[in-house]
Design a protein around this motif. Sequence first.
Motif, short mmCIF file in Angstrom:
data_model
loop_
_atom_site.label_atom_id
_atom_site.label_comp_id
_atom_site.label_asym_id
_atom_site.label_seq_id
_atom_site.Cartn_x
_atom_site.Cartn_y
_atom_site.Cartn_z
N ASP A 1 0.42 -1.17 -0.34
CA ASP A 1 0.44 -0.12 -0.22
C ASP A 1 0.98 1.09 -0.21
O ASP A 1 0.43 2.36 0.88
CB ASP A 1 -0.94 0.19 1.12
N PHE A 2 1.79 1.40 -1.06
CA PHE A 2 2.82 2.90 -0.91
C PHE A 2 1.58 3.26 -1.88
O PHE A 2 1.14 3.22 -2.64
CB PHE A 2 3.59 2.15 -2.01
N LEU A 3 1.85 5.07 -1.00
CA LEU A 3 1.13 5.34 -1.07
C LEU A 3 1.73 6.87 -2.40
O LEU A 3 2.23 7.42 -2.64
CB LEU A 3 0.80 7.28 -0.59
N LEU A 4 0.74 7.13 -3.73
CA LEU A 4 1.35 7.36 -4.98
C LEU A 4 -0.01 9.34 -5.16
O LEU A 4 -0.92 8.38 -5.44
CB LEU A 4 1.54 6.91 -5.97
N HIS A 5 0.18 9.92 -5.68
CA HIS A 5 -1.10 11.11 -5.69
C HIS A 5 0.07 11.87 -7.08
O HIS A 5 1.65 11.40 -8.19
CB HIS A 5 -0.21 12.00 -4.84
N ARG A 6 -0.76 12.36 -7.90
CA ARG A 6 -0.80 12.49 -8.87
C ARG A 6 -1.95 13.68 -9.14
O ARG A 6 -2.71 13.93 -9.14
CB ARG A 6 -0.90 11.50 -9.79
N VAL A 7 -1.61 14.59 -9.62
CA VAL A 7 -2.52 16.35 -9.82
C VAL A 7 -2.57 16.02 -11.06
O VAL A 7 -1.66 15.89 -12.30
CB VAL A 7 -1.82 17.35 -9.64
N ASN A 8 -3.41 16.15 -11.63
CA ASN A 8 -4.12 16.05 -13.26
C ASN A 8 -4.34 17.36 -13.50
O ASN A 8 -3.94 18.85 -12.46
CB ASN A 8 -5.46 15.83 -13.61
N ALA A 9 -4.69 17.74 -14.86
CA ALA A 9 -4.21 19.00 -15.65
C ALA A 9 -5.81 20.32 -15.21
O ALA A 9 -5.65 21.48 -15.36
CB ALA A 9 -4.43 19.00 -17.14
N ASP A 10 -6.79 19.51 -14.67
CA ASP A 10 -7.64 19.90 -14.17
C ASP A 10 -7.62 20.23 -12.71
O ASP A 10 -8.88 20.56 -11.94
CB ASP A 10 -8.75 19.15 -14.83
N GLY A 11 -6.40 20.04 -12.05
CA GLY A 11 -6.83 20.53 -10.65
C GLY A 11 -6.62 19.54 -9.87
O GLY A 11 -6.88 19.62 -9.22
N SER A 12 -7.37 18.59 -10.64
CA SER A 12 -7.64 17.47 -9.33
C SER A 12 -6.70 16.37 -9.00
O SER A 12 -5.64 16.47 -9.76
CB SER A 12 -8.74 16.77 -10.09
N GLN A 13 -7.28 15.49 -7.74
CA GLN A 13 -5.68 14.59 -7.96
C GLN A 13 -6.35 13.31 -7.58
O GLN A 13 -7.41 13.30 -7.11
CB GLN A 13 -5.28 15.22 -6.06
#
Length: 280
Positions: free
Chosen positions: A231-243
């Motif tokens: 359960d390694f946690l990764l985040h990405r911010v999309n072009a529309d500002g959502s995560q």
Amino acid sequence: MPADTIDILNASILIVDDQDANVLLLEQLLQGVGYTHVTSTTRPQDVVALHREHHYDLILLDLQMPVMDGFEVMDALKAEANDDYLSVIVLTAQPGHKLRALQSGAKDFVAKPFDLVEVKTRIHNMLEVRLLYKKLAGFNKILEQTVQERTAELRQSEARYRSLTELASDWYWEQDEAGGFTKVSGPVLEMLGVQVADNTAGKRSALSGGWNASERDALRATIAAREPFLDFLLHRVNADGSQQQFRVSGEPMFSENSRFLGYRGIGVEGASRPLASHQE
């Protein structure tokens, strides 16, 4: 009567001697002791065919015979042998032939004229060794079969594991020992910042950004160190500002002799949400 003794007395024995008197003497001796499968021939040229058919546990072989002597018979037997252990006791009145007989493949010898106690003892000892050899060969065959069965079971388990992990997760990936991806579904390459060939432009280009660089570097370091992770946690911010949020689990793969084979892992994707709500 012990089981080993029964097995020895049930062993198949072939007597080869061109003298009928010697054949009769040995037959009576062996049958008197209790051996139940004793056959004989005065024709040395028939020995190979007989052994091919009956697979004798022991051959009592005279050395001095017409047409084919005992040395020629042993050479012919070795050429036909499908068994690593050929039990031959040579019968000889020539002391000088003993060493040559052993070098030709005989396992033991009996001197003529026969000492009946010596003959019985040498035959019993040779059959005891033969019996142990056959048991060992049987154990090895069972062991080989067991290993093959277990290997097949492991492969089936591996296939079931992959199927279940693919069903239980959003995506799945595998890497070989050099780090090359052999199976990929989902955004694994993007997570690790892997560059791929751009088929339209004919060049290599980076995949889409927005990933948390420190998280991605930590994941790559964990894989490089061949460490498992859950359960390694990764985040990405999309072009529309959502995560987007991802949870990744993986483990290194090793062979039975502990050789590193590569990596495999699964991941699940959380729901996208506006960046502002994440910052509150």
